[in-house]
Design a protein around this motif. Structure first.
Motif, PDB file in Angstrom:
ATOM      1  N   ASP A 132      35.180  39.992  51.187  1.00  0.00           N
ATOM      2  CA  ASP A 132      35.715  41.067  50.353  1.00  0.00           C
ATOM      3  C   ASP A 132      35.032  41.148  49.006  1.00  0.00           C
ATOM      4  OD1 ASP A 132      37.403  43.148  50.475  1.00  0.00           O
ATOM      5  OD2 ASP A 132      39.120  42.112  49.604  1.00  0.00           O
ATOM      6  N   ASN A 133      34.541  40.004  48.517  1.00  0.00           N
ATOM      7  CA  ASN A 133      33.851  39.992  47.232  1.00  0.00           C
ATOM      8  C   ASN A 133      32.356  39.814  47.464  1.00  0.00           C
ATOM      9  OD1 ASN A 133      36.215  40.239  45.769  1.00  0.00           O
ATOM     10  ND2 ASN A 133      36.567  38.053  45.765  1.00  0.00           N
ATOM     11  N   ARG A 183      38.997  39.998  37.522  1.00  0.00           N
ATOM     12  CA  ARG A 183      39.712  39.479  38.690  1.00  0.00           C
ATOM     13  C   ARG A 183      38.841  38.543  39.524  1.00  0.00           C
ATOM     14  NH1 ARG A 183      44.216  41.808  40.963  1.00  0.00           N
ATOM     15  NH2 ARG A 183      43.278  41.749  43.039  1.00  0.00           N
ATOM     16  N   LYS A 184      37.536  38.808  39.553  1.00  0.00           N
ATOM     17  CA  LYS A 184      36.627  37.987  40.359  1.00  0.00           C
ATOM     18  C   LYS A 184      36.512  36.560  39.830  1.00  0.00           C
ATOM     19  CE  LYS A 184      32.892  40.663  40.658  1.00  0.00           C
ATOM     20  NZ  LYS A 184      31.553  41.128  41.109  1.00  0.00           N
ATOM     21  N   PHE A 225      38.973  34.678  39.099  1.00  0.00           N
ATOM     22  CA  PHE A 225      40.141  33.920  39.539  1.00  0.00           C
ATOM     23  C   PHE A 225      40.175  33.852  41.064  1.00  0.00           C
ATOM     24  CE2 PHE A 225      41.362  35.562  35.399  1.00  0.00           C
ATOM     25  CZ  PHE A 225      42.033  34.502  34.803  1.00  0.00           C
ATOM     26  N   THR A 226      40.613  32.703  41.582  1.00  0.00           N
ATOM     27  CA  THR A 226      40.845  32.597  43.027  1.00  0.00           C
ATOM     28  C   THR A 226      42.043  33.440  43.413  1.00  0.00           C
ATOM     29  OG1 THR A 226      39.997  30.327  42.975  1.00  0.00           O
ATOM     30  CG2 THR A 226      41.211  31.005  44.943  1.00  0.00           C
ATOM     31  N   ASN A 227      43.125  33.299  42.656  1.00  0.00           N
ATOM     32  CA  ASN A 227      44.304  34.146  42.817  1.00  0.00           C
ATOM     33  C   ASN A 227      44.528  34.888  41.501  1.00  0.00           C
ATOM     34  OD1 ASN A 227      45.139  33.271  45.510  1.00  0.00           O
ATOM     35  ND2 ASN A 227      45.579  31.296  44.531  1.00  0.00           N
ATOM     36  N   PRO A 228      43.990  36.100  41.375  1.00  0.00           N
ATOM     37  CA  PRO A 228      44.065  36.811  40.098  1.00  0.00           C
ATOM     38  C   PRO A 228      45.506  37.036  39.648  1.00  0.00           C
ATOM     39  CG  PRO A 228      42.554  37.909  41.611  1.00  0.00           C
ATOM     40  CD  PRO A 228      43.297  36.884  42.405  1.00  0.00           C
ATOM     41  N   PRO A 229      45.818  36.769  38.380  1.00  0.00           N
ATOM     42  CA  PRO A 229      47.172  37.027  37.878  1.00  0.00           C
ATOM     43  C   PRO A 229      47.487  38.511  37.849  1.00  0.00           C
ATOM     44  CG  PRO A 229      45.689  36.371  36.088  1.00  0.00           C
ATOM     45  CD  PRO A 229      44.936  36.177  37.360  1.00  0.00           C
ATOM     46  N   VAL A 230      48.762  38.837  37.976  1.00  0.00           N
ATOM     47  CA  VAL A 230      49.194  40.234  38.049  1.00  0.00           C
ATOM     48  C   VAL A 230      48.862  40.984  36.765  1.00  0.00           C
ATOM     49  CG1 VAL A 230      51.202  41.748  38.340  1.00  0.00           C
ATOM     50  CG2 VAL A 230      51.025  39.651  39.675  1.00  0.00           C
ATOM     51  N   ARG A 287      52.130  48.044  49.457  1.00  0.00           N
ATOM     52  CA  ARG A 287      52.391  46.628  49.731  1.00  0.00           C
ATOM     53  C   ARG A 287      53.618  46.457  50.626  1.00  0.00           C
ATOM     54  NH1 ARG A 287      52.299  45.254  44.953  1.00  0.00           N
ATOM     55  NH2 ARG A 287      54.529  45.243  44.496  1.00  0.00           N
TER      56      ARG A 287
END
Length: 643
Positions: free
Chosen positions: A9-10, A110-111, A113-118, A464
């Motif tokens: 995806d990235n 966002r890239k 972070f492994t799990n990007p914060p909201v 979602r």
């Protein structure tokens, strides 16, 4: 499963794509000329009204020359710190594989972070929403302020200012459908002439009163603020008008590249803006503060006034065109990132994929701009509405830039904090000053931004929840493939492509096809379209093929968020990977969901969000059209989903 190719995806971009707009030095002057027209059109029209508004908020003390120098000092240093240092030196370096803008910066942050914060997504939504607020103000205030110059040419024409403005704006939006490729050829030269005229006009008055150059001293600006603390916020709000348009430096980064933008700024735009502002100050000091209403036009000789009004009108039309085109690009990115429902995107150029026209956005913008002109009636009144959206975008840009500095550029935390404190003070002051004008017109862009934010958030939240509900009800794809390989139904010739957004579950269209037709094609492809966090994806990394067995294959197509998703073209790339794709022997099966809001009103917020999401989904463009699938090759199977 046998993996034929790999992409995620990235997906990355090879070195040749890192700066897809890198050009040889011989192309640099031409690109810089183009940047002058597109990138700097907005900030180039600020001298028409910025100094005038700043001058009108001064209290009118006896020592007026000190006040004028103080206001000029604030304008000079606002341009220097906000545009030259923050945007030109730093923000333009934060490109996402050559692309700029709020959503590109959000994707870049966002890239890291492994799990990007909201909260990073929240900032992206807010920044994009505020750009729409700015987009309806810029054409209105720019064109109106230029046409108001007719009052000086022929005072009897004052009552025609608004009607003429409305006609010009209608014309600007009417020609959007034809594309800007041919018209934009003249953008650069006309705007370059505009800037040269600004510089020469200002220089002629500076020569007559060179003491105005004392305003270079930043202490004069600070002294003005401290000695006029009661109106400091109002003054800062007026000064901010001089830097509106700075965000275009970053938004249009992908069109020209960093070098031409920097060259255009320091080679022509910045010097000419400074000369004109100093010239306006010198003119005011010469004739007296109380004898001037609109220094920009009044300092021109009588013979040059009408040509100047015509040139100013052309410059404001170009500035309006740039922000309108930017709105199309931003919307296209937001759709690709699943932040807005699909809308019709028409390409207006056979060679430039970035030149698009969006009828729905064009109509909504046009209505908004016309309503503003009629409601406010003058650029003086509209200037109160101007600024809150742009200053908000600048605050969002700074916040995301600090994340990139810290996590991507690996700056020391102390350096990030120091940079953040300095520019948070500047950007925060601008935002607070413009927010203080909320009830004088600032509520307009704020309301537009709030509505767009609600629409974006409701759309993302609805998608979602819909995905979660669909996942609960679906059959695992691997389970279905295994069962069908053991007990094959009747096979028919050809290839069936089933579109699905869920990579693990069996497509609803496949299940319903088996249920109703009780047959299976000889070749069945489960197709998932993804959007990369990169603006563009190389052709050799765009497609992944995984083979389940002789009947089923999984194909994942990854588009960059700046690309137009064209499925047939992407699938043609599969020939290199062994699949002889033939559009004439392929049928595309799509599931058309009919959404129905739940009847449980337990959560009022969820209740109206579901209804808004349902309405947006009904008005979304057809998937067949959006993905450029030939309508004669599509089979749509309807299902009803209760949210």
């Amino acid at each position: 499963m046998t993996q034929t190719n790999a992409a995620d995806d990235n997906v990355g971009v090879n070195a040749s794509q890192v700066d897809s707009h890198a050009h040889s030095n011989k192309d640099l002057p031409l690109l810089a000329l183009g940047a002058i027209g597109v990138v700097y059109g907005d900030i180039g029209t600020s001298p028409i009204y910025a100094f005038r508004q700043a001058m009108h908020v001064r209290p009118g003390a006896a020592e007026s020359s000190t006040e004028i120098l103080g206001l000029l000092s604030l304008i000079v240093w606002a341009l220097t710190l906000t545009v030259a240092i923050k945007y030109v030196f730093f923000v333009t370096r934060a490109d996402n594989n050559g692309e700029g803008g709020t959503l590109s910066l959000m994707a870049l942050a966002r890239k890291t972070f492994t799990n990007p914060p909201v909260w990073i997504m929240v900032l992206g939504v807010l920044g994009a929403a505020m750009f729409y607020g700015d987009a309806i103000i810029t054409p209105a205030v720019s064109v109106l302020s230029a046409v108001e110059g007719l009052r000086l040419v022929a005072p009897g024409m004052e009552r025609w200012v608004v009607p003429i403005t409305l006609v010009i704006i209608l014309g600007v939006f009417a020609v959007q459908r034809f594309g800007t490729a041919k018209v934009s050829i003249v953008f650069g030269p006309v705007t370059a002439i505009w800037f040269l005229t600004l510089g020469i006009s200002g220089l002629s008055h500076i020569i007559g009163n060179p003491t105005v150059l004392l305003a270079i001293n930043p202490l004069l600006g600070l002294e003005f603020l401290f000695t006029h603390i009661g109106i400091a916020f109002v003054v800062i709000g007026a000064i901010f008008l001089a830097v509106t348009g700075a965000e275009a430096l970053y938004v249009d980064l992908g069109h020209f590249g960093r070098k031409p933008i920097v060259l255009a700024w320091f080679g022509l735009v910045f010097p000419c803006l400074l000369l004109n502002y100093f010239g306006q100050g010198a003119f005011v000091l010469n004739v007296g503060v109380h004898n001037v209403q609109s220094p920009f036009f009044e300092m021109q000789p009588d013979w040059a006034l009408l040509p100047f009004v015509i040139l100013a009108t052309l410059a404001t039309i170009i500035a309006s065109q740039a922000v309108i085109s930017g709105t199309y690009s931003l919307t296209q990115q937001a759709i690709a990132l699943n932040m807005l429902p699909r809308m019709m995107v028409l390409h207006t150029s056979e060679t430039q994929s970035g030149q698009v026209y969006m009828p729905q956005i064009n109509t909504m913008l046009m209505i908004g701009v016309l309503m503003l002109v009629v409601a406010f009636g003058s650029s003086d009144a509209l200037s109160n509405a101007y600024g809150i959206a742009v200053s908000g975008v600048m605050v969002v840009t700074l916040s995301l830039l600090l994340v990139v500095m810290w996590r991507n550029w690996k700056w020391h935390p102390a350096a990030v904090i120091a940079f953040g404190v300095v520019f948070a003070l500047i950007d925060g002051s601008f935002f607070a000053a413009n927010a203080s004008k909320l009830f004088q017109g600032g509520w307009v862009p704020a309301a537009v931004a709030a509505v767009v934010s609600v629409i974006m958030w409701s759309w993302m939240s609805g998608r979602r929840r819909l995905a979660e509900k669909t996942r609960r009800d679906e059959v695992p794809l691997q389970f279905l493939v295994d069962n069908l390989s053991k007990k094959k139904p009747t096979l028919v010739p050809g290839t069936a492509v089933f579109l699905t957004s869920d990579i693990e579950g069996a497509p609803t269209a496949l299940l319903h096809s088996l249920k109703h037709y009780k047959v299976l094609h000889e070749q069945n492809v489960i197709l998932t379209v993804r959007t990369s966090a990169s603006p563009r994806v190389a052709d050799d990394e765009k497609v992944t093929i995984d083979s389940y067995n002789e009947l089923f294959s999984r194909v994942v197509v990854t588009f960059g968020y700046m690309e137009t998703p064209n499925i047939p073209k992407a699938l043609a790339l599969c020939r290199k990977l062994g699949w002889k794709f033939d559009i004439m022997s392929t049928s595309f099966f799509l599931s058309r969901r009919s959404l129905k809001p739940g009847s449980k009103p337990g959560n009022p917020l969820r209740f109206w969000q579901d209804r808004l999401f349902t309405r947006l989904a009904k008005n979304a463009s057809d998937a067949t059209e959006y993905f450029h699938i030939p309508t004669g090759r599509v089979v749509e199977i309807g299902t009803q989903v209760v949210l």
